[in-house]
Design an enzyme around this catalytic site. Structure first.
Site, mmCIF file in Angstrom:
data_model
loop_
_atom_site.group_PDB
_atom_site.id
_atom_site.type_symbol
_atom_site.label_atom_id
_atom_site.label_comp_id
_atom_site.label_asym_id
_atom_site.label_seq_id
_atom_site.Cartn_x
_atom_site.Cartn_y
_atom_site.Cartn_z
ATOM 1 N N ALA A 97 1.054 -0.941 0.440
ATOM 2 C CA ALA A 97 -0.399 0.292 0.256
ATOM 3 C C ALA A 97 0.484 1.416 -0.016
ATOM 4 O O ALA A 97 2.365 1.366 0.312
ATOM 5 C CB ALA A 97 -1.286 -0.132 1.806
ATOM 6 N N CYS A 98 0.314 1.936 -0.542
ATOM 7 C CA CYS A 98 0.524 3.666 -0.307
ATOM 8 C C CYS A 98 1.554 4.024 1.097
ATOM 9 O O CYS A 98 1.353 3.481 1.493
ATOM 10 C CB CYS A 98 0.373 4.462 -1.347
ATOM 11 N N PRO A 99 3.133 4.690 1.106
ATOM 12 C CA PRO A 99 3.409 4.745 0.171
ATOM 13 C C PRO A 99 4.600 4.114 -0.354
ATOM 14 O O PRO A 99 5.731 3.854 -1.094
ATOM 15 C CB PRO A 99 4.228 6.154 1.373
#
Length: 193
Positions: A19-21
């Site tokens: 997932a981000c980042p």
């Protein structure tokens, strides 16, 4: 593009399940290992990675070539730019801590909270009263925001919201703050859809 015309890549980066980042973090590292003009394929399953990769490329000067989705995997293609095409990587200077935002909202300040995460992330938990405009839709939905109001931009960690703040600033929004560290540090009231 037909199936018999594969895209020539110089490096394939596996960011599936991250997932981000993390897709951006891994892309930044990987782009440093290839030569100017070479193409990196970033394989990701995070739907928000599309806007993240596009935004990162726009702010750094690397060329976003496109994205192909195959079997729920997004394959993003980025061409490393030559040194004279690169922009110095920057972060949005005006930030606000999640705690500061909570205190200011509790004190009744008229702050627009803009959540730039993907719809599913927003649906399960968001700051009470936050507006949802995913980063990938922001450029087409500026008209929904008041440019003269204070806007606190939030995502999961502060990375995607940083890109959103830079985009808002470029469009003339002057009272924008990136909420650090995003929902990961939010202890205030939340809502679900």
């Amino acid at each position: 593009m037909t199936a018999h015309e594969p895209i020539q890549v110089d490096l394939t980066l596996d960011c599936k399940g991250l997932a981000c980042p993390m897709p951006i973090v891994k892309t930044k590292r990987a782009i440093e290992t290839v030569q100017s003009g070479q193409v990196v394929e970033i394989q990701a399953t995070d739907k928000g990675s599309l806007a993240d990769i596009q935004g990162w490329a726009r702010t750094t000067g690397h060329q976003y070539l496109g994205t192909i989705e195959e079997n729920a995997v997004l394959k993003h293609y980025v061409r490393k730019s030559s040194p004279n095409e690169l922009k110095p990587e920057s972060t949005y200077a005006n930030t606000m801590s999640a705690d500061e935002l909570q205190v200011r909202l509790a004190g009744g300040e008229a702050i627009i909270v803009l959540d730039v995460r993907e719809p599913a992330e927003y649906a399960f938990q968001h700051v009470a009263g936050a507006i949802s405009i995913p980063l990938g839709q922001l450029e087409n939905r500026f008209g929904e925001l008041a440019s003269d109001k204070v806007i606190a931009v939030i995502c999961r960690t502060g990375t995607r919201s940083d890109l959103a703040c830079q985009l808002l600033q470029d469009k003339g929004f002057e009272h924008v703050a990136n909420v650090i560290p995003g929902m990961a540090g939010w202890n205030g009231p939340t809502e679900q859809l």
